[in-house]
Design a protein around this motif. Structure first.
Motif, PDB file in Angstrom:
ATOM      1  N   SER A   1      44.585 -12.737 -20.242  1.00 49.65           N
ATOM      2  CA  SER A   1      43.195 -13.172 -20.407  1.00 49.65           C
ATOM      3  C   SER A   1      42.259 -12.244 -19.644  1.00 49.65           C
ATOM      4  CB  SER A   1      43.015 -14.608 -19.894  1.00 49.65           C
ATOM      5  OG  SER A   1      43.084 -14.630 -18.481  1.00 49.65           O
ATOM      6  N   THR A   2      40.995 -12.283 -20.033  1.00 46.92           N
ATOM      7  CA  THR A   2      40.004 -11.469 -19.331  1.00 46.92           C
ATOM      8  C   THR A   2      39.804 -11.971 -17.896  1.00 46.92           C
ATOM      9  OG1 THR A   2      38.222 -12.781 -20.310  1.00 46.92           O
ATOM     10  CG2 THR A   2      38.809 -10.724 -21.428  1.00 46.92           C
ATOM     11  N   ASP A   3      40.038 -13.260 -17.663  1.00 48.17           N
ATOM     12  CA  ASP A   3      39.967 -13.780 -16.289  1.00 48.17           C
ATOM     13  C   ASP A   3      41.045 -13.135 -15.422  1.00 48.17           C
ATOM     14  OD1 ASP A   3      37.840 -15.430 -16.902  1.00 48.17           O
ATOM     15  OD2 ASP A   3      39.074 -17.229 -17.170  1.00 48.17           O
ATOM     16  N   GLN A   4      42.215 -12.909 -15.986  1.00 43.14           N
ATOM     17  CA  GLN A   4      43.287 -12.265 -15.230  1.00 43.14           C
ATOM     18  C   GLN A   4      42.968 -10.794 -14.975  1.00 43.14           C
ATOM     19  OE1 GLN A   4      46.405 -13.641 -17.881  1.00 43.14           O
ATOM     20  NE2 GLN A   4      47.278 -14.877 -16.223  1.00 43.14           N
ATOM     21  N   VAL A   5      42.254 -10.151 -15.885  1.00 46.99           N
ATOM     22  CA  VAL A   5      41.788  -8.779 -15.648  1.00 46.99           C
ATOM     23  C   VAL A   5      40.833  -8.783 -14.458  1.00 46.99           C
ATOM     24  CG1 VAL A   5      40.460  -6.836 -16.553  1.00 46.99           C
ATOM     25  CG2 VAL A   5      42.090  -8.030 -18.036  1.00 46.99           C
ATOM     26  N   ALA A   6      39.923  -9.736 -14.423  1.00 48.96           N
ATOM     27  CA  ALA A   6      38.966  -9.832 -13.306  1.00 48.96           C
ATOM     28  C   ALA A   6      39.707 -10.048 -11.988  1.00 48.96           C
ATOM     29  CB  ALA A   6      37.978 -10.961 -13.559  1.00 48.96           C
ATOM     30  N   GLU A   7      40.755 -10.878 -11.993  1.00 50.91           N
ATOM     31  CA  GLU A   7      41.563 -11.088 -10.785  1.00 50.91           C
ATOM     32  C   GLU A   7      42.246  -9.795 -10.357  1.00 50.91           C
ATOM     33  OE1 GLU A   7      44.338 -14.341 -11.270  1.00 50.91           O
ATOM     34  OE2 GLU A   7      42.781 -15.590 -12.174  1.00 50.91           O
ATOM     35  N   PHE A   8      42.804  -9.071 -11.320  1.00 53.06           N
ATOM     36  CA  PHE A   8      43.464  -7.799 -11.027  1.00 53.06           C
ATOM     37  C   PHE A   8      42.478  -6.814 -10.403  1.00 53.06           C
ATOM     38  CE2 PHE A   8      44.540  -3.460 -12.335  1.00 53.06           C
ATOM     39  CZ  PHE A   8      45.795  -3.326 -11.756  1.00 53.06           C
ATOM     40  N   ILE A   9      41.292  -6.722 -10.980  1.00 51.17           N
ATOM     41  CA  ILE A   9      40.267  -5.816 -10.468  1.00 51.17           C
ATOM     42  C   ILE A   9      39.915  -6.172  -9.026  1.00 51.17           C
ATOM     43  CG2 ILE A   9      37.812  -5.222 -10.697  1.00 51.17           C
ATOM     44  CD1 ILE A   9      38.277  -5.475 -13.794  1.00 51.17           C
ATOM     45  N   ALA A  10      39.731  -7.462  -8.760  1.00 53.07           N
ATOM     46  CA  ALA A  10      39.390  -7.903  -7.400  1.00 53.07           C
ATOM     47  C   ALA A  10      40.535  -7.636  -6.427  1.00 53.07           C
ATOM     48  CB  ALA A  10      39.030  -9.383  -7.419  1.00 53.07           C
ATOM     49  N   GLU A  11      41.760  -7.954  -6.839  1.00 56.41           N
ATOM     50  CA  GLU A  11      42.929  -7.756  -5.958  1.00 56.41           C
ATOM     51  C   GLU A  11      43.127  -6.282  -5.612  1.00 56.41           C
ATOM     52  OE1 GLU A  11      46.269  -9.439  -7.980  1.00 56.41           O
ATOM     53  OE2 GLU A  11      45.538 -11.498  -7.745  1.00 56.41           O
ATOM     54  N   GLN A  12      42.896  -5.406  -6.584  1.00 53.09           N
ATOM     55  CA  GLN A  12      43.164  -3.984  -6.372  1.00 53.09           C
ATOM     56  C   GLN A  12      41.955  -3.217  -5.838  1.00 53.09           C
ATOM     57  OE1 GLN A  12      46.241  -3.039  -6.444  1.00 53.09           O
ATOM     58  NE2 GLN A  12      46.888  -5.011  -7.256  1.00 53.09           N
ATOM     59  N   GLY A  13      40.800  -3.875  -5.758  1.00 54.35           N
ATOM     60  CA  GLY A  13      39.623  -3.256  -5.157  1.00 54.35           C
ATOM     61  C   GLY A  13      38.964  -2.182  -6.008  1.00 54.35           C
ATOM     62  N   TYR A  14      39.083  -2.293  -7.318  1.00 51.71           N
ATOM     63  CA  TYR A  14      38.457  -1.306  -8.193  1.00 51.71           C
ATOM     64  C   TYR A  14      36.946  -1.462  -8.199  1.00 51.71           C
ATOM     65  CZ  TYR A  14      42.690   0.638 -10.189  1.00 51.71           C
ATOM     66  OH  TYR A  14      43.872   1.297 -10.360  1.00 51.71           O
TER      67      TYR A  14
ATOM     68  N   ASP B   1      35.991  -7.728 -21.479  1.00 51.11           N
ATOM     69  CA  ASP B   1      36.096  -8.224 -22.848  1.00 51.11           C
ATOM     70  C   ASP B   1      37.523  -8.062 -23.372  1.00 51.11           C
ATOM     71  OD1 ASP B   1      36.289  -5.494 -23.349  1.00 51.11           O
ATOM     72  OD2 ASP B   1      34.373  -5.351 -24.383  1.00 51.11           O
ATOM     73  N   GLN B   2      37.740  -8.526 -24.576  1.00 49.87           N
ATOM     74  CA  GLN B   2      39.078  -8.483 -25.180  1.00 49.87           C
ATOM     75  C   GLN B   2      39.551  -7.043 -25.385  1.00 49.87           C
ATOM     76  OE1 GLN B   2      41.040 -11.223 -25.724  1.00 49.87           O
ATOM     77  NE2 GLN B   2      42.663  -9.764 -26.195  1.00 49.87           N
ATOM     78  N   ALA B   3      38.652  -6.143 -25.728  1.00 55.43           N
ATOM     79  CA  ALA B   3      39.029  -4.738 -25.944  1.00 55.43           C
ATOM     80  C   ALA B   3      39.585  -4.127 -24.656  1.00 55.43           C
ATOM     81  CB  ALA B   3      37.831  -3.940 -26.449  1.00 55.43           C
ATOM     82  N   GLU B   4      38.951  -4.424 -23.523  1.00 54.04           N
ATOM     83  CA  GLU B   4      39.429  -3.906 -22.242  1.00 54.04           C
ATOM     84  C   GLU B   4      40.793  -4.495 -21.915  1.00 54.04           C
ATOM     85  OE1 GLU B   4      36.904  -2.791 -18.578  1.00 54.04           O
ATOM     86  OE2 GLU B   4      37.405  -4.918 -18.337  1.00 54.04           O
ATOM     87  N   LEU B   5      40.969  -5.790 -22.145  1.00 54.21           N
ATOM     88  CA  LEU B   5      42.259  -6.433 -21.932  1.00 54.21           C
ATOM     89  C   LEU B   5      43.327  -5.765 -22.799  1.00 54.21           C
ATOM     90  CD1 LEU B   5      44.149  -8.689 -20.887  1.00 54.21           C
ATOM     91  CD2 LEU B   5      43.241 -10.130 -22.727  1.00 54.21           C
ATOM     92  N   ASP B   6      43.017  -5.522 -24.059  1.00 56.34           N
ATOM     93  CA  ASP B   6      43.981  -4.888 -24.965  1.00 56.34           C
ATOM     94  C   ASP B   6      44.346  -3.482 -24.494  1.00 56.34           C
ATOM     95  OD1 ASP B   6      43.904  -7.189 -26.501  1.00 56.34           O
ATOM     96  OD2 ASP B   6      42.533  -6.337 -28.000  1.00 56.34           O
ATOM     97  N   GLU B   7      43.361  -2.712 -24.032  1.00 56.48           N
ATOM     98  CA  GLU B   7      43.625  -1.359 -23.527  1.00 56.48           C
ATOM     99  C   GLU B   7      44.552  -1.397 -22.315  1.00 56.48           C
ATOM    100  OE1 GLU B   7      39.797   0.293 -22.691  1.00 56.48           O
ATOM    101  OE2 GLU B   7      39.465   0.937 -24.759  1.00 56.48           O
ATOM    102  N   LEU B   8      44.321  -2.340 -21.415  1.00 59.55           N
ATOM    103  CA  LEU B   8      45.167  -2.454 -20.231  1.00 59.55           C
ATOM    104  C   LEU B   8      46.591  -2.857 -20.606  1.00 59.55           C
ATOM    105  CD1 LEU B   8      42.711  -4.167 -17.735  1.00 59.55           C
ATOM    106  CD2 LEU B   8      43.489  -1.791 -17.722  1.00 59.55           C
TER     107      LEU B   8
END
Length: 177
Positions: A29-42, A49-56
């Motif tokens: 989910s995009t919420d999990q992408v946001a968590e990943f970004i926060a955890e990794q300090g990006y 969005d869904q496109a970013e999730l799909d790319e990851l």
């Protein structure tokens, strides 16, 4: 510290992203992408969005291939990834981080920034001949990647859970004999 801070951070993030594909998948989910970004300090651009999730999600096997490659194969992958992204390494300083390398602009897609940062980190790993610091979890039932930044190169498991599971299995095997 084995590598420069930005190298270690990129490797930790790449391993975490690659391992998110293991069961259960932790990037759906995009919420999990946001968590990943926060955890990794990006920092920088995030579309959330869904496109970013799909790319990851599509990037995970590429990272796994890179992080488990032999040294010579990793060189070919790194060069290809950097060439495809048209990376141009430059020193930058932002936030609490002192001077470090960025090879693509902050406004490039998040997946592109991850792959380039990982490739740049792998340059240090390859040049230092430290490929042995990357491997696959020693738990027979796990395919997670392991980044061993310990001084004595003793890390064998991708997580505490896998290490505990192996310890319990070994204990039970000793008790039954």
């Amino acid at each position: 510290m084995v590598f420069a801070h930005d190298t270690e951070a990129a490797l930790v993030a790449a391993v975490a992203l690659a391992n998110s594909a293991e069961q259960p998948d932790t990037l759906v989910s995009t919420d999990q992408v946001a968590e990943f970004i926060a955890e990794q300090g990006y920092t920088g651009r995030f579309d959330a969005d869904q496109a970013e999730l799909d790319e990851l999600r599509e990037l995970r096997p590429v990272l796994r291939q890179l992080l488990t490659a032999s040294r010579d194969d990793a060189v070919e992958l790194v060069n290809s990834l950097l060439r495809d992204a048209r990376a141009l390494p430059q020193l930058v300083r932002h936030g609490d981080m002192d001077w470090h390398l960025h090879a693509v602009e902050d406004e490039r897609p998040f997946a592109t920034r991850i792959v380039v940062e990982t490739a740049m980190a792998m340059i240090d790993v390859i040049r230092a001949d430290e490929m042995s610091r990357l491997g696959v979890c020693a738990d027979d039932d796990c395919r997670g990647l392991v980044l061993d930044l310990s001084r004595n190169r003793s890390r064998r498991f991708c997580s505490t859970a896998c290490g505990n599971r192996a310890a319990v299995a070994a204990y039970r095997a000793r008790r039954s004999s």
